[in-house]
Design a protein around this motif. Structure first.
Motif, PDB file in Angstrom:
ATOM      1  N   TYR A   1       0.895  -1.177   0.000  1.00 57.95           N
ATOM      2  CA  TYR A   1       0.000   0.000   0.000  1.00 57.95           C
ATOM      3  C   TYR A   1       0.924   1.215   0.000  1.00 57.95           C
ATOM      4  O   TYR A   1       1.323   1.699   1.051  1.00 57.95           O
ATOM      5  CB  TYR A   1      -0.857  -0.061   1.265  1.00 57.95           C
ATOM      6  CG  TYR A   1      -2.099   0.795   1.260  1.00 57.95           C
ATOM      7  CD1 TYR A   1      -2.473   1.553   0.156  1.00 57.95           C
ATOM      8  CD2 TYR A   1      -2.928   0.824   2.373  1.00 57.95           C
ATOM      9  CE1 TYR A   1      -3.632   2.312   0.166  1.00 57.95           C
ATOM     10  CE2 TYR A   1      -4.085   1.592   2.406  1.00 57.95           C
ATOM     11  CZ  TYR A   1      -4.434   2.328   1.294  1.00 57.95           C
ATOM     12  OH  TYR A   1      -5.572   3.083   1.318  1.00 57.95           O
TER      13      TYR A   1
ATOM     14  N   CYS B   1      -5.467  10.247  -0.346  1.00 56.13           N
ATOM     15  CA  CYS B   1      -6.624   9.958  -1.206  1.00 56.13           C
ATOM     16  C   CYS B   1      -7.478  11.190  -1.427  1.00 56.13           C
ATOM     17  O   CYS B   1      -7.704  11.971  -0.506  1.00 56.13           O
ATOM     18  CB  CYS B   1      -7.470   8.840  -0.590  1.00 56.13           C
ATOM     19  SG  CYS B   1      -8.716   8.250  -1.755  1.00 56.13           S
TER      20      CYS B   1
ATOM     21  N   ASN C   1     -10.591  10.883  -2.411  1.00 55.61           N
ATOM     22  CA  ASN C   1     -11.985  10.467  -2.180  1.00 55.61           C
ATOM     23  C   ASN C   1     -12.344  10.484  -0.704  1.00 55.61           C
ATOM     24  O   ASN C   1     -11.478  10.611   0.165  1.00 55.61           O
ATOM     25  CB  ASN C   1     -12.219   9.060  -2.742  1.00 55.61           C
ATOM     26  CG  ASN C   1     -12.382   9.085  -4.252  1.00 55.61           C
ATOM     27  OD1 ASN C   1     -12.717  10.118  -4.814  1.00 55.61           O
ATOM     28  ND2 ASN C   1     -12.150   7.959  -4.892  1.00 55.61           N
TER      29      ASN C   1
ATOM     30  N   CYS D   1     -14.620   8.037   0.946  1.00 53.32           N
ATOM     31  CA  CYS D   1     -15.466   6.864   1.231  1.00 53.32           C
ATOM     32  C   CYS D   1     -15.790   6.811   2.719  1.00 53.32           C
ATOM     33  O   CYS D   1     -14.887   6.953   3.564  1.00 53.32           O
ATOM     34  CB  CYS D   1     -14.754   5.580   0.815  1.00 53.32           C
ATOM     35  SG  CYS D   1     -14.353   5.543  -0.937  1.00 53.32           S
TER      36      CYS D   1
ATOM     37  N   PHE E   1     -16.467   4.486   4.715  1.00 50.51           N
ATOM     38  CA  PHE E   1     -15.983   3.331   5.504  1.00 50.51           C
ATOM     39  C   PHE E   1     -14.478   3.335   5.714  1.00 50.51           C
ATOM     40  O   PHE E   1     -13.949   2.536   6.469  1.00 50.51           O
ATOM     41  CB  PHE E   1     -16.373   2.026   4.782  1.00 50.51           C
ATOM     42  CG  PHE E   1     -15.928   1.985   3.339  1.00 50.51           C
ATOM     43  CD1 PHE E   1     -14.655   1.581   2.998  1.00 50.51           C
ATOM     44  CD2 PHE E   1     -16.788   2.401   2.329  1.00 50.51           C
ATOM     45  CE1 PHE E   1     -14.232   1.566   1.672  1.00 50.51           C
ATOM     46  CE2 PHE E   1     -16.374   2.390   0.997  1.00 50.51           C
ATOM     47  CZ  PHE E   1     -15.090   1.975   0.672  1.00 50.51           C
ATOM     48  N   CYS E   2     -13.750   4.236   5.015  1.00 48.93           N
ATOM     49  CA  CYS E   2     -12.301   4.058   4.913  1.00 48.93           C
ATOM     50  C   CYS E   2     -11.494   4.993   5.820  1.00 48.93           C
ATOM     51  O   CYS E   2     -11.750   6.195   5.871  1.00 48.93           O
ATOM     52  CB  CYS E   2     -11.891   4.260   3.451  1.00 48.93           C
ATOM     53  SG  CYS E   2     -10.117   4.053   3.172  1.00 48.93           S
TER      54      CYS E   2
ATOM     55  N   TYR F   1      -8.622   6.056   5.341  1.00 53.15           N
ATOM     56  CA  TYR F   1      -7.788   7.006   4.587  1.00 53.15           C
ATOM     57  C   TYR F   1      -8.598   8.014   3.780  1.00 53.15           C
ATOM     58  O   TYR F   1      -8.064   8.678   2.896  1.00 53.15           O
ATOM     59  CB  TYR F   1      -6.826   6.214   3.682  1.00 53.15           C
ATOM     60  CG  TYR F   1      -6.000   5.224   4.466  1.00 53.15           C
ATOM     61  CD1 TYR F   1      -4.952   5.644   5.282  1.00 53.15           C
ATOM     62  CD2 TYR F   1      -6.303   3.861   4.449  1.00 53.15           C
ATOM     63  CE1 TYR F   1      -4.217   4.737   6.036  1.00 53.15           C
ATOM     64  CE2 TYR F   1      -5.569   2.945   5.196  1.00 53.15           C
ATOM     65  CZ  TYR F   1      -4.532   3.395   5.984  1.00 53.15           C
ATOM     66  OH  TYR F   1      -3.804   2.492   6.728  1.00 53.15           O
ATOM     67  N   ARG F   2      -9.913   8.105   4.060  1.00 51.93           N
ATOM     68  CA  ARG F   2     -10.742   9.087   3.350  1.00 51.93           C
ATOM     69  C   ARG F   2     -10.146  10.481   3.551  1.00 51.93           C
ATOM     70  O   ARG F   2      -9.581  10.783   4.614  1.00 51.93           O
ATOM     71  CB  ARG F   2     -12.192   9.012   3.836  1.00 51.93           C
ATOM     72  CG  ARG F   2     -12.395   9.550   5.252  1.00 51.93           C
ATOM     73  CD  ARG F   2     -13.694   9.044   5.833  1.00 51.93           C
ATOM     74  NE  ARG F   2     -14.842   9.423   5.066  1.00 51.93           N
ATOM     75  CZ  ARG F   2     -15.644  10.447   5.351  1.00 51.93           C
ATOM     76  NH1 ARG F   2     -15.414  11.228   6.389  1.00 51.93           N
ATOM     77  NH2 ARG F   2     -16.694  10.702   4.607  1.00 51.93           N
TER      78      ARG F   2
ATOM     79  N   GLY G   1      -4.277   4.932  -2.272  1.00 54.46           N
ATOM     80  CA  GLY G   1      -5.468   5.765  -2.222  1.00 54.46           C
ATOM     81  C   GLY G   1      -5.502   6.495  -3.566  1.00 54.46           C
ATOM     82  O   GLY G   1      -4.515   6.475  -4.299  1.00 54.46           O
ATOM     83  N   GLU G   2      -6.592   7.141  -3.889  1.00 56.53           N
ATOM     84  CA  GLU G   2      -6.590   7.889  -5.164  1.00 56.53           C
ATOM     85  C   GLU G   2      -5.766   9.153  -4.925  1.00 56.53           C
ATOM     86  O   GLU G   2      -6.285  10.249  -4.749  1.00 56.53           O
ATOM     87  CB  GLU G   2      -8.012   8.143  -5.651  1.00 56.53           C
ATOM     88  CG  GLU G   2      -8.689   6.850  -6.096  1.00 56.53           C
ATOM     89  CD  GLU G   2      -9.917   7.038  -6.980  1.00 56.53           C
ATOM     90  OE1 GLU G   2     -10.254   8.198  -7.320  1.00 56.53           O
ATOM     91  OE2 GLU G   2     -10.551   6.029  -7.324  1.00 56.53           O
TER      92      GLU G   2
ATOM     93  N   ARG H   1     -19.441   5.156  -1.181  1.00 55.90           N
ATOM     94  CA  ARG H   1     -18.452   5.850  -2.020  1.00 55.90           C
ATOM     95  C   ARG H   1     -19.032   7.219  -2.369  1.00 55.90           C
ATOM     96  O   ARG H   1     -19.524   7.436  -3.475  1.00 55.90           O
ATOM     97  CB  ARG H   1     -18.120   5.004  -3.252  1.00 55.90           C
ATOM     98  CG  ARG H   1     -17.358   3.726  -2.883  1.00 55.90           C
ATOM     99  CD  ARG H   1     -16.648   3.072  -4.037  1.00 55.90           C
ATOM    100  NE  ARG H   1     -15.562   2.243  -3.546  1.00 55.90           N
ATOM    101  CZ  ARG H   1     -14.299   2.641  -3.423  1.00 55.90           C
ATOM    102  NH1 ARG H   1     -13.943   3.854  -3.806  1.00 55.90           N
ATOM    103  NH2 ARG H   1     -13.381   1.841  -2.940  1.00 55.90           N
TER     104      ARG H   1
HETATM  105 FE1  SF4 Z   1     -12.048   5.181  -0.872  1.00 55.29          FE
HETATM  106 FE2  SF4 Z   1      -9.859   3.813  -1.676  1.00 55.29          FE
HETATM  107 FE3  SF4 Z   1      -9.695   6.381  -0.991  1.00 55.29          FE
HETATM  108 FE4  SF4 Z   1     -10.168   4.614   0.884  1.00 55.29          FE
HETATM  109  S1  SF4 Z   1      -8.339   4.751  -0.309  1.00 55.29           S
HETATM  110  S2  SF4 Z   1     -11.177   6.624   0.639  1.00 55.29           S
HETATM  111  S3  SF4 Z   1     -11.417   3.104  -0.240  1.00 55.29           S
HETATM  112  S4  SF4 Z   1     -10.876   5.539  -2.721  1.00 55.29           S
END
Ligand code: SF4
Ligand code: SAM
Ligand code: MD0
Length: 363
Positions: A60, A65, A67, A69, A71-72, A74-75, A111-112, A181
């Motif tokens: 990893y 990131c 994004n 999300c 649940f994550c 690392y959001r 992550g993105e 998401r």
């Molecule tokens: Fe979403 Fe992946 Fe970023 Fe986590 S790492 S927030 S799952 S896009």
């Protein structure tokens, strides 16, 4: 139990199961029924994989990131998590370490991260370079999990040596997808997987378990995943993460994920199905392999500073998420790590299956 017996027999004959039958299997809770379900799954695993299990190294390499999300860990908006971005050198070193330790594949995940994705061509070039260098340094198949990338970039990543593209929808219920998401497009995420398949990559699809989905959603997911033609399919129980909107959600007991693993084995007998160390660590491996999984994923070099996704640190520094760490359990279960040649023969089989589908489609 009597009528379940019929379903197990159909499963062993690899006959198509109806939605009601899939639903009945997913409903099984504990006891003899569940043992019979897992046994059926193991018989099918044995048919295609003998006593061998694949091992995937996990790198990893950036936890930044764009994004958010729900649940994550690392959001984007989680200010409480510490992030890192490894250099290309560090990524190659970790991958070599994993290869030497005996894994069959390197999963390059990020992550993105805007440094790669929003930095225009330069960022993408760097990503392509990472794949090329890891491929050259290890000689192993590479899986990439970079999130959604433009099609032309995915093609370049394939040409640089990426065999697999992993990108999970989490759910095929559109409403739930948008709760998980946030601000992402369902279609875009789906279409890039279809594109990856078209250009000849192997693809992995996955479900998140315990995030408010209904059993019917899971049944529908099984059909949708069949249509997609994924080569690797997974289910992972949601692990609540500090500093996120779902932090207080109670983690679902693992029995439902186990049922899903077994049902996926029944519906996708030749596919790879992970037993992830990223949910319950080494302690959860036994049950997942017993349920019919054939790949141990999320093997991470200890003391590298690299993290997991849903269990960011569990069992890593202790060295349990290593090939040596999982070996004793595999042998207790009568299973053996696949060598690279065997793993490659499984990948060949996917290609042959696709050729078969193509001929069927054309007929
Ligand atoms: Fe979403 Fe992946 Fe970023 Fe986590 S790492 S927030 S799952 S896009
Ligand atoms: N950022 C890329 C993406 O989201 O596609 C690559 C990362 S991918 C490995 C992250 C996957 O890990 C998610 O798709 C999800 O299935 C799983 N995951 C993330 N957070 C999780 C959590 N808290 N519990 C369980 N699984 C989780
Ligand atoms: C795993 N931690 O296999 C990894 C990750 C990304 N392709 C996979 C979720 O459990």
């Amino acid at each position: 139990m009597k009528s379940l017996g019929k379903v197990f027999n159909k499963a062993l004959q690899e006959e198509t199961l109806s939605s009601d039958e899939i639903s009945a299997l997913l409903h099984i809770s504990g006891g003899e029924g569940q043992q019979a379900l897992f046994e059926t799954a193991r018989t099918l695993r044995h048919r295609y994989f003998d006593n061998f299990v694949g091992l995937y190294g996990f790198v990893y390499f950036s936890t930044y990131c764009r994004n958010d999300c729900s649940f994550c860990l690392y959001r984007r908006s989680n200010a409480t998590c510490e992030r890192y971005r490894k250099t290309t050198e560090e990524i190659v070193t970790a991958s070599k370490f994993l290869a030497e330790s005996g894994v069959n594949l390197i999963d390059l995940t990020m992550g993105e991260d805007p440094a790669y994705l929003n930095a225009g061509e330069k960022g993408y070039e760097q990503l392509v370079d990472i794949v090329r260098r890891v491929k050259n340094a290890t000689g192993l198949p590479v899986m990439i999990s970079p999130g959604v990338v433009p099609k032309e970039v995915l093609k370049e990543l394939k040409e640089a040596g990426a065999t697999w593209y992993a990108c999970y929808q989490e759910t095929h219920n559109h409403e739930l997808f948008h709760k998980l998401r946030l601000h992402q497009s369902y279609e875009e995420r789906w279409e890039i997987k279809e594109y990856a398949r078209q250009i000849g990559m192997l693809i992995e699809e996955g479900l998140l378990v315990g995030v408010g989905e209904k059993l019917e959603d899971a049944v529908q997911s099984m059909h949708v995943m069949q249509e997609l033609g994924a080569d690797q399919v997974r289910a992972m129980t949601f692990v609540p993460q500090a500093g996120t909107p779902l932090a207080a959600r109670v983690q679902t007991a693992n029995h439902y994920e186990l049922n899903l693993i077994a049902v996926m084995r029944i519906l996708f007998p030749v596919c790879c199905i992970p037993a992830s160390l990223d949910v319950e660590g080494i302690q959860g491996l036994n049950d997942r392999l017993d349920a019919g999984a054939n790949i141990v994923t999320s093997i991470i070099p200890p003391l590298s500073g690299l993290q997991g996704v849903s269990q960011s640190t569990l069992d890593i520094a202790e060295g349990y998420r290593t090939v040596e760490g999982v070996r004793p359990l595999l042998s207790r279960l009568g299973l053996k790590p696949a060598d690279n040649e065997l793993y490659l023969s499984w990948l060949k089989r996917f290609e042959q299956h696709r050729e078969g589908w193509k001929t069927k489609e054309a007929a």
